[in-house]
Design a protein around this motif. Structure first.
Motif, PDB file in Angstrom:
ATOM      1  N   LEU A   1       0.818  -1.225   0.000  1.00 46.17           N
ATOM      2  CA  LEU A   1       0.000   0.000   0.000  1.00 46.17           C
ATOM      3  C   LEU A   1       0.850   1.273   0.000  1.00 46.17           C
ATOM      4  O   LEU A   1       0.672   2.131  -0.874  1.00 46.17           O
TER       5      LEU A   1
ATOM      6  N   ALA B   1      -4.753   3.072   5.469  1.00 44.69           N
ATOM      7  CA  ALA B   1      -3.465   3.196   4.785  1.00 44.69           C
ATOM      8  C   ALA B   1      -3.491   4.269   3.707  1.00 44.69           C
ATOM      9  O   ALA B   1      -2.447   4.779   3.292  1.00 44.69           O
TER      10      ALA B   1
ATOM     11  N   SER C   1       5.355   4.473  14.872  1.00 38.79           N
ATOM     12  CA  SER C   1       4.156   4.316  14.037  1.00 38.79           C
ATOM     13  C   SER C   1       4.564   3.935  12.616  1.00 38.79           C
ATOM     14  O   SER C   1       5.405   4.600  11.996  1.00 38.79           O
TER      15      SER C   1
ATOM     16  N   ASP D   1      -0.973  -7.774  14.559  1.00 40.69           N
ATOM     17  CA  ASP D   1      -1.802  -8.324  13.482  1.00 40.69           C
ATOM     18  C   ASP D   1      -1.928  -9.857  13.542  1.00 40.69           C
ATOM     19  O   ASP D   1      -2.644 -10.445  12.724  1.00 40.69           O
TER      20      ASP D   1
ATOM     21  N   ARG E   1      -8.178  -3.786  20.902  1.00 41.47           N
ATOM     22  CA  ARG E   1      -8.351  -4.686  19.757  1.00 41.47           C
ATOM     23  C   ARG E   1      -8.751  -6.103  20.217  1.00 41.47           C
ATOM     24  O   ARG E   1      -7.968  -7.052  20.061  1.00 41.47           O
TER      25      ARG E   1
HETATM   26  C1  UD1 Z   1      -0.006  -0.356  10.647  1.00 38.40           C
HETATM   27  C2  UD1 Z   1      -0.572  -1.526   9.909  1.00 38.40           C
HETATM   28  C3  UD1 Z   1      -1.502  -2.356  10.805  1.00 38.40           C
HETATM   29  C4  UD1 Z   1      -0.779  -2.740  12.075  1.00 38.40           C
HETATM   30  C5  UD1 Z   1      -0.146  -1.531  12.738  1.00 38.40           C
HETATM   31  C6  UD1 Z   1       0.734  -1.873  13.916  1.00 38.40           C
HETATM   32  C7  UD1 Z   1      -0.670  -0.779   7.622  1.00 38.40           C
HETATM   33  C8  UD1 Z   1      -1.514  -0.436   6.455  1.00 38.40           C
HETATM   34  N1  UD1 Z   1      -1.301  -1.060   8.753  1.00 38.40           N
HETATM   35  O1  UD1 Z   1      -1.079   0.498  11.017  1.00 38.40           O
HETATM   36  O2  UD1 Z   1      -1.882  -3.521  10.096  1.00 38.40           O
HETATM   37  O3  UD1 Z   1      -1.698  -3.326  12.979  1.00 38.40           O
HETATM   38  O4  UD1 Z   1       0.682  -0.818  11.796  1.00 38.40           O
HETATM   39  O5  UD1 Z   1       1.735  -2.752  13.541  1.00 38.40           O
HETATM   40  O6  UD1 Z   1       0.528  -0.873   7.520  1.00 38.40           O
HETATM   41  N2  UD1 Z   1      -0.367   6.209  16.862  1.00 38.40           N
HETATM   42  C9  UD1 Z   1      -0.455   7.453  17.459  1.00 38.40           C
HETATM   43  N3  UD1 Z   1      -0.434   8.558  16.654  1.00 38.40           N
HETATM   44  C10 UD1 Z   1      -0.317   8.481  15.294  1.00 38.40           C
HETATM   45  C11 UD1 Z   1      -0.214   7.196  14.706  1.00 38.40           C
HETATM   46  C12 UD1 Z   1      -0.245   6.084  15.519  1.00 38.40           C
HETATM   47  O7  UD1 Z   1      -0.548   7.561  18.670  1.00 38.40           O
HETATM   48  O8  UD1 Z   1      -0.301   9.495  14.630  1.00 38.40           O
HETATM   49  C13 UD1 Z   1      -0.377   5.010  17.724  1.00 38.40           C
HETATM   50  C14 UD1 Z   1      -1.482   4.020  17.395  1.00 38.40           C
HETATM   51  O9  UD1 Z   1      -2.700   4.375  18.012  1.00 38.40           O
HETATM   52  C15 UD1 Z   1      -0.908   2.726  17.930  1.00 38.40           C
HETATM   53  C16 UD1 Z   1       0.588   2.884  17.634  1.00 38.40           C
HETATM   54  O10 UD1 Z   1       0.803   4.275  17.454  1.00 38.40           O
HETATM   55  O11 UD1 Z   1      -1.088   2.654  19.320  1.00 38.40           O
HETATM   56  C17 UD1 Z   1       1.073   2.146  16.416  1.00 38.40           C
HETATM   57  O12 UD1 Z   1       0.172   2.376  15.337  1.00 38.40           O
HETATM   58  P1  UD1 Z   1       0.701   2.519  13.836  1.00 38.40           P
HETATM   59  O13 UD1 Z   1       2.021   1.824  13.717  1.00 38.40           O
HETATM   60  O14 UD1 Z   1       0.643   3.937  13.428  1.00 38.40           O
HETATM   61  O15 UD1 Z   1      -0.398   1.704  13.034  1.00 38.40           O
HETATM   62  P2  UD1 Z   1      -0.751   1.972  11.521  1.00 38.40           P
HETATM   63  O16 UD1 Z   1       0.439   2.494  10.831  1.00 38.40           O
HETATM   64  O17 UD1 Z   1      -2.016   2.738  11.440  1.00 38.40           O
END
Ligand code: UD1
Length: 423
Positions: free
Chosen positions: A26, A94, A166, A308, A334
């Motif tokens: 993606l 994504a 993240s 995941d 989750r």
């Molecule tokens: C990606 C994956 C998802 C996986 C996740 C964690 C994709 C398309 N999706 O999601 O399948 O479950 O990583 O491995 O790749 N957070 C914040 N602020 C932000 C962004 C995130 O606080 O701006 C927090 C989230 O709430 C969570 C943590 O950071 O607690 C990790 O999330 P993140 O790695 O960002 O998940 P995604 O990238 O959305």
């Protein structure tokens, strides 16, 4: 809406080939926005989420074509559009990772906020923090993030929140920084193999990223990127799901075309549970074991145990004699699958961000509802092991992220029928 009807307790055997990684593909598709030359991407899985990303890129002036070998060629035909609309972004988080490349290349981006998510709150503060640090002006207008910058400038960015790094914020910031003026250092970048793969693709396109795959990444900005050919890594989450399919049905399954190194935390946990996994260079085989032991699992950013695969392991532990604990450190809410597994006879309760699982002798087939992508995979696994017939409704969740899962399982000996739900 489609549903799966699963006849449980059928032994599986044989080999399965893992598709390309959804979470790598993606953001790599979004990277096409960074150059006016063609980007050819191999091993892209045929999934709903990929189709959604191609639609969003289409709305942003990118044409795409697929050859018989499944390779997707992306070409930027028009660099004027700057808006990723709500109707598309709301269906897939994504899609928010078009923000960084749009801003870097087109100097302006309007991307809908992704909105709520059944696995709990999913803020975008880290994405915005990183882009602001690079010099973007960001406003929220009518549910859209509107970002502008005449020239992004490299800087040092600490990019982690309360739950660590993240994945998609790292993708967004890296894709913005590759065309920024000067050097950007990201401290606490995500180390997930999918982000590693994105950075390799960007380097193939002429970016200068070092520290790839580590938490400290340095990006030396360049004037422009060129076209490239990139082969997406295999999907470690799909690979792990099939390992659990073998363990939960007491079957030997060979998982081919995977990267065993990406599954180290998972295989280690399985071996603690008494499940033997034979590792080869590009495949692994799960060997049935007479007795599976309970486990204590905590999800963590890579190289820790992946969130995941949390739901799939809960399905396995639901049938493992003894008490197991599974703690979520990434998405503490989750656990939607727990109640559905309860309908099949599982004994699981939630205490804060921990699931306490008391293994039962047997699960019984039941109608259940898929709530999100990985939870649906877990329900399929539970259905494979349960006595009798299970019906899994709303399998569109699973179609978002698993390529032909029922066909792959049926080829191993499962009996899963896809039918229409009257819902
Ligand atoms: C990606 C994956 C998802 C996986 C996740 C964690 C994709 C398309 N999706 O999601 O399948 O479950 O990583 O491995 O790749 N957070 C914040 N602020 C932000 C962004 C995130 O606080 O701006 C927090 C989230 O709430 C969570 C943590 O950071 O607690 C990790 O999330 P993140 O790695 O960002 O998940 P995604 O990238 O959305």
């Amino acid at each position: 809406m489609d549903k799966f009807v699963i006849e449980g307790q059928r032994p599986l055997r044989g080999a399965v080939e893992i598709s390309g990684s959804k979470n790598a593909a993606l953001p790599i598709l979004a990277a096409a926005l960074l150059s006016t030359e063609p980007l050819v991407i191999k091993n892209v899985p045929d999934l709903w989420d990929v189709h959604t990303m191609l639609k969003i890129l289409g709305a942003l002036g990118v044409t795409s074509s697929k050859n018989p070998a499944g390779e997707i060629t992306l070409n930027v035909a028009d660099e004027k559009p700057d808006t990723a609309p709500y109707e598309l972004v709301k269906t897939m988080r994504a899609s928010f990772c078009v923000l960084g490349p749009l801003l870097a290349r087109r100097k302006r981006a309007r991307v809908s906020l992704p909105g709520g998510c059944v696995i709990g709150p999913r803020p975008v503060d880290l994405h915005l923090k990183g882009l602001k640090a690079l010099g973007a002006r960001i406003e929220i207008e009518d549910g859209y993030v509107v970002a502008e910058a005449t020239q992004l400038k490299g800087t040092e960015i600490y990019l982690a929140g309360a739950n660590g790094s993240s994945v998609l914020a790292t993708a967004n910031v890296v894709m913005a920084a590759v065309l920024a003026e000067g050097k950007t250092t990201i401290i606490n970048a995500a180390c997930e193999p999918e982000i590693h793969d994105l950075m390799q693709c960007l380097n193939n396109m002429g970016a200068r990223i070092s520290g790839v795959g580590t938490p400290i990444v340095t990006i030396q900005g360049v004037e422009s990127l060129h076209g490239a050919v990139h082969d997406v890594i295999p999907d470690r989450i799909e690979g792990g799901t099939f390992l659990v399919a073998g363990a939960i049905t007491n079957s030997s399954i060979e998982v081919k075309k995977c990267r065993p190194a990406h599954l180290a935390a998972v295989v280690d946990k399985m071996s603690q549970m008494g499940i033997h996994v034979e590792m080869a260079a590009a495949s692994c085989r799960v060997i049935p074991s007479a007795e599976i032991r309970p486990a204590d699992i905590t999800t963590l950013p890579y190289p820790g145990f992946p969130t995941d695969l949390q739901a799939q392991f809960i399905a396995l532990l639901a049938l493992t004699h003894g008490i197991s604990l599974v703690t979520e450190r990434i998405f503490p809410d989750r656990f939607m699958h727990i109640a559905e597994m309860g309908r099949m006879g599982a004994r699981i309760r939630k205490e804060g961000a921990t699931a306490v699982i008391e293994g039962v002798q047997e699960l019984r087939g039941a109608p259940v509802m898929a709530s999100d992508l990985r939870a649906s995979a877990a329900l399929v696994l539970a259905g494979l092991a349960a006595r009798g017939t299970s019906e899994i409704q709303r399998v569109y969740h699973i179609d978002r992220g698993y390529e032909s899962i029922e066909k792959k399982l049926n080829a191993l000996g499962a009996r899963i029928e896809r039918t229409k739900d009257e819902e």
